[in-house]
Design a protein around this motif. Sequence first.
Motif, mmCIF file in Angstrom:
data_model
loop_
_atom_site.group_PDB
_atom_site.id
_atom_site.type_symbol
_atom_site.label_atom_id
_atom_site.label_comp_id
_atom_site.label_asym_id
_atom_site.label_seq_id
_atom_site.Cartn_x
_atom_site.Cartn_y
_atom_site.Cartn_z
ATOM 1 N N TYR A 4 0.310 -1.562 0.042
ATOM 2 C CA TYR A 4 -0.242 -0.011 -0.176
ATOM 3 C C TYR A 4 0.438 0.905 -0.451
ATOM 4 O O TYR A 4 1.969 1.278 1.280
ATOM 5 N N ASP A 5 0.529 2.530 -0.391
ATOM 6 C CA ASP A 5 1.254 3.299 -0.910
ATOM 7 C C ASP A 5 0.530 4.877 0.118
ATOM 8 O O ASP A 5 -0.755 4.456 0.300
ATOM 9 N N TYR A 6 1.540 5.487 0.641
ATOM 10 C CA TYR A 6 0.666 5.981 1.587
ATOM 11 C C TYR A 6 1.340 7.255 1.902
ATOM 12 O O TYR A 6 2.633 7.678 0.439
ATOM 13 N N GLU A 7 0.362 8.159 1.744
ATOM 14 C CA GLU A 7 1.295 10.282 2.198
ATOM 15 C C GLU A 7 1.224 10.775 2.734
ATOM 16 O O GLU A 7 -0.260 11.326 3.181
ATOM 17 N N CYS A 8 2.005 11.469 3.265
ATOM 18 C CA CYS A 8 1.848 12.478 4.692
ATOM 19 C C CYS A 8 1.133 12.879 4.459
ATOM 20 O O CYS A 8 1.957 13.908 3.134
ATOM 21 N N LEU A 9 0.331 13.585 4.532
ATOM 22 C CA LEU A 9 -0.445 15.228 4.826
ATOM 23 C C LEU A 9 0.351 16.508 4.971
ATOM 24 O O LEU A 9 0.179 17.962 4.181
ATOM 25 N N GLU A 10 1.296 16.036 6.012
ATOM 26 C CA GLU A 10 1.891 17.488 6.240
ATOM 27 C C GLU A 10 3.064 17.918 5.613
ATOM 28 O O GLU A 10 3.560 18.614 5.830
ATOM 29 N N CYS A 11 4.186 16.417 5.418
ATOM 30 C CA CYS A 11 5.868 16.427 5.384
ATOM 31 C C CYS A 11 5.664 16.070 3.338
ATOM 32 O O CYS A 11 6.573 16.100 2.991
ATOM 33 N N GLY A 12 4.604 15.975 2.967
ATOM 34 C CA GLY A 12 4.911 15.222 1.460
ATOM 35 C C GLY A 12 5.064 13.885 1.362
ATOM 36 O O GLY A 12 5.561 13.429 0.253
ATOM 37 N N LYS A 13 5.746 13.058 2.532
ATOM 38 C CA LYS A 13 6.128 11.519 2.291
ATOM 39 C C LYS A 13 5.867 11.084 1.882
ATOM 40 O O LYS A 13 4.617 10.809 2.545
ATOM 41 N N ARG A 14 6.430 9.907 0.675
ATOM 42 C CA ARG A 14 5.620 9.299 0.053
ATOM 43 C C ARG A 14 6.374 8.419 0.852
ATOM 44 O O ARG A 14 7.624 7.754 0.684
ATOM 45 N N PHE A 15 5.542 6.600 1.201
ATOM 46 C CA PHE A 15 5.799 5.716 0.981
ATOM 47 C C PHE A 15 4.769 4.535 0.866
ATOM 48 O O PHE A 15 3.793 4.179 0.633
ATOM 49 N N GLU A 16 6.156 3.537 1.007
ATOM 50 C CA GLU A 16 5.013 2.112 0.421
ATOM 51 C C GLU A 16 4.934 0.985 1.625
ATOM 52 O O GLU A 16 6.201 0.919 2.654
ATOM 53 N N ILE A 17 3.820 0.530 2.263
ATOM 54 C CA ILE A 17 3.872 -0.573 3.424
ATOM 55 C C ILE A 17 3.243 -2.026 2.875
ATOM 56 O O ILE A 17 2.403 -1.682 2.346
ATOM 57 N N PHE A 18 3.981 -3.183 3.227
ATOM 58 C CA PHE A 18 3.488 -4.334 2.701
ATOM 59 C C PHE A 18 2.593 -4.614 4.029
ATOM 60 O O PHE A 18 3.058 -5.465 5.242
ATOM 61 N N GLN A 19 1.904 -4.890 3.645
ATOM 62 C CA GLN A 19 0.385 -5.376 5.104
ATOM 63 C C GLN A 19 -0.797 -6.136 4.182
ATOM 64 O O GLN A 19 -0.587 -5.941 3.239
ATOM 65 N N SER A 20 -1.266 -6.506 5.584
ATOM 66 C CA SER A 20 -2.148 -7.984 5.176
ATOM 67 C C SER A 20 -3.819 -6.634 4.634
ATOM 68 O O SER A 20 -3.517 -5.509 5.180
ATOM 69 N N MET A 21 -4.056 -7.289 4.216
ATOM 70 C CA MET A 21 -5.922 -6.408 3.913
ATOM 71 C C MET A 21 -6.125 -6.385 5.068
ATOM 72 O O MET A 21 -7.452 -5.528 4.449
ATOM 73 N N LYS A 22 -6.408 -7.415 5.733
ATOM 74 C CA LYS A 22 -6.850 -7.888 6.971
ATOM 75 C C LYS A 22 -6.466 -6.509 7.993
ATOM 76 O O LYS A 22 -7.104 -5.759 8.881
ATOM 77 N N ASP A 23 -5.128 -6.501 7.773
ATOM 78 C CA ASP A 23 -4.600 -4.439 8.541
ATOM 79 C C ASP A 23 -5.631 -3.712 8.654
ATOM 80 O O ASP A 23 -5.988 -3.196 7.872
ATOM 81 N N ASP A 24 -5.975 -2.799 9.666
ATOM 82 C CA ASP A 24 -6.270 -0.887 9.639
ATOM 83 C C ASP A 24 -5.226 -0.507 8.727
ATOM 84 O O ASP A 24 -3.859 -0.230 8.961
ATOM 85 N N LYS A 25 -6.092 0.352 8.148
ATOM 86 C CA LYS A 25 -4.518 1.286 7.722
ATOM 87 C C LYS A 25 -4.231 2.753 8.515
ATOM 88 O O LYS A 25 -4.258 2.230 9.379
ATOM 89 N N LEU A 26 -2.912 2.856 8.530
ATOM 90 C CA LEU A 26 -1.986 3.672 8.741
ATOM 91 C C LEU A 26 -2.753 5.093 8.686
ATOM 92 O O LEU A 26 -3.535 5.504 8.029
ATOM 93 N N THR A 27 -2.344 6.084 10.460
ATOM 94 C CA THR A 27 -2.891 7.013 10.462
ATOM 95 C C THR A 27 -1.630 7.930 10.817
ATOM 96 O O THR A 27 -1.966 9.536 10.419
ATOM 97 N N ASP A 28 -0.461 7.406 11.162
ATOM 98 C CA ASP A 28 0.521 9.079 11.616
ATOM 99 C C ASP A 28 1.945 8.447 10.826
ATOM 100 O O ASP A 28 2.204 7.132 9.793
ATOM 101 N N CYS A 29 2.419 9.863 10.114
ATOM 102 C CA CYS A 29 3.666 9.897 9.339
ATOM 103 C C CYS A 29 4.770 9.100 10.089
ATOM 104 O O CYS A 29 5.063 9.120 11.508
#
Length: 97
Positions: A4-29
């Motif tokens: 899953y690809d994420y982007e921080c709304l504060e600093c603009g950092k983009r990153f990719e996380i390998f996680q299960s489909m059952k896991d909750d979405k990340l919320t913090d940068c």
Amino acid sequence: MPNYDYECLECGKRFEIFQSMKDDKLTDCPQEGCDGKVRRLLGTGGGIIFKGSGFYETDYRSSSYKSGEKADKAPAASDTKKAEKPKPAPKAAGDSK
């Protein structure tokens, strides 16, 4: 498990996380010193990966089948070259023979 690809709304950092489909979405940068919230980006999905010795390997006929097919076609071509036998003339109504 998907990436899953994420982007921080504060600093603009983009990153990719390998996680299960059952896991909750990340919320913090995860960036140190940044307390921003992140949002999950829409991905284009995974590409198709073909593995193995050949993609269309089973779609083509074997060489023995092809040679047999050629042998079957060869006599048919020579049959058309033979001269047709003339048809016998129809008998006249008056002929009693």
